[in-house]
Design an enzyme around this catalytic site. Structure first.
Site, PDB file in Angstrom:
ATOM      1  N   ARG A  31       1.023  46.730  34.405  1.00 28.44           N
ATOM      2  CA  ARG A  31       2.451  46.431  34.183  1.00 28.44           C
ATOM      3  C   ARG A  31       2.616  45.295  33.172  1.00 28.44           C
ATOM      4  NH1 ARG A  31       2.881  50.467  37.012  1.00 28.44           N
ATOM      5  NH2 ARG A  31       3.523  50.577  39.205  1.00 28.44           N
ATOM      6  N   GLU A 175       4.173  54.214  55.031  1.00 27.34           N
ATOM      7  CA  GLU A 175       4.510  54.798  53.720  1.00 27.34           C
ATOM      8  C   GLU A 175       3.616  55.995  53.391  1.00 27.34           C
ATOM      9  OE1 GLU A 175       4.188  52.189  50.276  1.00 27.34           O
ATOM     10  OE2 GLU A 175       4.991  53.706  48.951  1.00 27.34           O
ATOM     11  N   LYS A 217       8.794  54.626  55.000  1.00 31.01           N
ATOM     12  CA  LYS A 217       9.005  54.513  53.546  1.00 31.01           C
ATOM     13  C   LYS A 217       8.530  55.793  52.862  1.00 31.01           C
ATOM     14  CE  LYS A 217       7.779  51.683  49.525  1.00 31.01           C
ATOM     15  NZ  LYS A 217       7.624  50.343  48.986  1.00 31.01           N
ATOM     16  N   SER A 259      10.608  54.425  44.998  1.00 26.13           N
ATOM     17  CA  SER A 259      11.240  55.056  43.826  1.00 26.13           C
ATOM     18  C   SER A 259      10.294  56.042  43.146  1.00 26.13           C
ATOM     19  CB  SER A 259      11.763  54.010  42.849  1.00 26.13           C
ATOM     20  OG  SER A 259      10.756  53.151  42.390  1.00 26.13           O
ATOM     21  N   GLY A 260       8.994  55.827  43.254  1.00 26.58           N
ATOM     22  CA  GLY A 260       8.023  56.848  42.863  1.00 26.58           C
ATOM     23  C   GLY A 260       7.984  57.286  41.408  1.00 26.58           C
ATOM     24  N   GLY A 261       8.508  56.458  40.490  1.00 23.01           N
ATOM     25  CA  GLY A 261       8.476  56.848  39.082  1.00 23.01           C
ATOM     26  C   GLY A 261       9.832  57.320  38.566  1.00 23.01           C
ATOM     27  N   ARG A 290       8.987  49.629  41.045  1.00 24.61           N
ATOM     28  CA  ARG A 290       9.384  49.788  39.641  1.00 24.61           C
ATOM     29  C   ARG A 290      10.892  49.826  39.455  1.00 24.61           C
ATOM     30  NH1 ARG A 290       5.358  54.729  39.052  1.00 24.61           N
ATOM     31  NH2 ARG A 290       5.707  54.640  41.305  1.00 24.61           N
TER      32      ARG A 290
HETATM   33  C1  5MM Z   1       4.448  48.037  44.160  1.00 25.36           C
HETATM   34  O1  5MM Z   1       3.570  49.130  44.065  1.00 25.36           O
HETATM   35  C2  5MM Z   1       2.835  49.524  45.234  1.00 25.36           C
HETATM   36  C3  5MM Z   1       1.519  50.080  44.795  1.00 25.36           C
HETATM   37  O2  5MM Z   1       0.634  49.112  44.592  1.00 25.36           O
HETATM   38  P1  5MM Z   1      -0.890  49.532  44.272  1.00 25.36           P
HETATM   39  O3  5MM Z   1      -0.912  50.980  43.857  1.00 25.36           O
HETATM   40  O4  5MM Z   1      -1.264  48.620  43.194  1.00 25.36           O
HETATM   41  O5  5MM Z   1      -1.639  49.295  45.541  1.00 25.36           O
HETATM   42  C4  5MM Z   1       3.464  50.748  45.900  1.00 25.36           C
HETATM   43  O6  5MM Z   1       2.871  51.026  47.134  1.00 25.36           O
HETATM   44  C5  5MM Z   1       4.897  50.553  46.097  1.00 25.36           C
HETATM   45  O7  5MM Z   1       5.124  49.632  47.132  1.00 25.36           O
HETATM   46  C6  5MM Z   1       5.608  51.836  46.449  1.00 25.36           C
HETATM   47  O8  5MM Z   1       4.994  52.980  45.912  1.00 25.36           O
HETATM   48  C7  5MM Z   1       7.011  51.746  45.926  1.00 25.36           C
HETATM   49  O9  5MM Z   1       6.975  51.424  44.558  1.00 25.36           O
HETATM   50  P2  5MM Z   1       7.791  52.328  43.558  1.00 25.36           P
HETATM   51  O10 5MM Z   1       7.480  51.761  42.208  1.00 25.36           O
HETATM   52  O11 5MM Z   1       7.271  53.734  43.759  1.00 25.36           O
HETATM   53  O12 5MM Z   1       9.221  52.155  43.993  1.00 25.36           O
END
Ligand code: 5MM
Length: 336
Positions: A31, A175, A217, A259-261, A290
């Site tokens: 990032r 999650e 989640k 949010s998943g991308g 993200r």
């Molecule tokens: C913040 O990103 C987390 C993933 O970290 P690593 O892959 O480095 O372990 C991830 O688990 C995040 O908490 C969730 O997927 C939600 O993040 P998004 O970006 O999908 O909203």
């Protein structure tokens, strides 16, 4: 009301959501390098502290998920990061899995690790101020996947993790993330996500987890990012609600989507429609990484010493998400 249920509700009630700032160093490095900032412990802390000391924290954010490095860091004011977070009325959370590794006998799939020694790590995190935790299982969709093996082994790990977390007095975020990568239709995402979530609850129940003291989640129901068969946002919301209504036990207090991308606005608009159409008793809010941080990170990267512009950007995003968590968001508000 149990203590755990109270903590869960404190995090997700009144439109509040979760800031997922728990990127592992590998992900955070990607990032930061994408915006031409060197990934050092100081720079990772500086960006995160910029967000945690924003005005928007107290109004919109109920919980922050940290990574192990961050929970042990000290802010520029001399306060520990958990103290900085709790001074804004927000609950500190911690990612406790140690990452997704190749699954034996199905090496193209992943199993999340981190159970060994978890009980002791949880004690430490509790003493540092954490009151909730996160563990992410990750599943991909293709003709062959996810296999029963991936679905059941990740559900089992999520349940063992949840039982240990509740034993230590904290709320587990469960999650199970079905990735949006691929050319599958939204209906396939609906079927796979429903099966994955049902299996998680089957295991949570076997492990005697108090379902009123967890937060789920999940991903939203979307067609794959390479699919030509896109569905409308209204359909995303209806299919997501159908999935959750049919696979989540009623005792669960709330659901905080990843949010998943999705883009920031897309994730906001979909959450808003989910709340407008919500025909369940679950609180529906956000736990975005993200979709809460992307724009703020870009602004911050232009001058990492100047915090205010990045904070304004973050405050706006958090406000939009909180409005969406109450079904009160509208596109016109994006430009105000
Ligand atoms: C913040 O990103 C987390 C993933 O970290 P690593 O892959 O480095 O372990 C991830 O688990 C995040 O908490 C969730 O997927 C939600 O993040 P998004 O970006 O999908 O909203």
């Amino acid at each position: 009301m149990s203590e755990l249920n109270k903590i869960a509700l404190q995090i997700i009630s009144n439109g509040k959501g979760i800031l997922a700032a728990d990127e592992s160093n590998g992900t955070m490095t990607k990032r930061l390098e994408a915006v031409n900032v060197k990934s050092t412990p100081e720079n990772r802390l500086s960006f995160r502290e910029t967000l945690f000391s924003s005005e928007g924290m107290k109004d919109y954010i109920g919980g922050v998920i940290l990574y192990d490095e961050t929970i042990n860091q000290t802010s520029s004011s001399g306060k520990s990061i958990p103290d900085l977070i709790s001074s804004t009325g927000v609950v500190t959370g911690i990612k406790v899995d140690t990452g997704a590794k190749d699954l034996a006998n199905s090496p193209e799939e992943k199993i999340t690790e981190g159970l060994d020694g978890l009980r002791d790590r949880l004690k430490q995190y509790y003493s540092l101020g954490a009151r909730f935790t996160k563990w992410r299982g990750v599943y991909s969709i293709s003709e062959k996947y996810p296999t029963k093996l991936a679905i059941s082994s990740n559900a089992h790990a999520l349940a063992r993790y949840s039982a240990l977390v509740q034993e230590s007095g904290m709320v587990p975020i469960v999650e199970p993330e079905v990735l949006m990568d691929g050319n599958h239709s939204a209906n396939i995402c609906l079927n796979v996500t429903s099966e994955v979530i049902r299996k998680c609850f089957e295991e949570l129940i076997i492990h005697k987890v108090d379902l009123s003291g967890i937060i789920l989640k999940p991903n939203m129901i979307l067609s794959g990012n390479l699919s030509k068969d896109k569905i409308s946002k209204e359909e995303v919301s209806l299919k997501t609600l159908e999935c959750l209504k049919n696979s989540v036990p009623k005792e669960v207090p709330g659901i905080a989507f990843l949010s998943g991308g999705q883009s920031e606005v897309e994730a906001t608009e979909n959450l808003n429609l989910i709340n407008i159409n919500n025909n369940t008793n679950f609180i529906m809010t956000y736990s975005y990484g993200r979709a809460l941080q992307q724009s703020a990170l870009k602004v911050w990267s232009k001058n990492i010493k100047e915090k205010e512009a990045a904070q304004n950007t973050f405050n706006h995003r958090a406000k939009m998400c909180t409005l969406a968590a109450q079904g009160k968001w509208a596109i016109e508000l994006e430009n105000k």
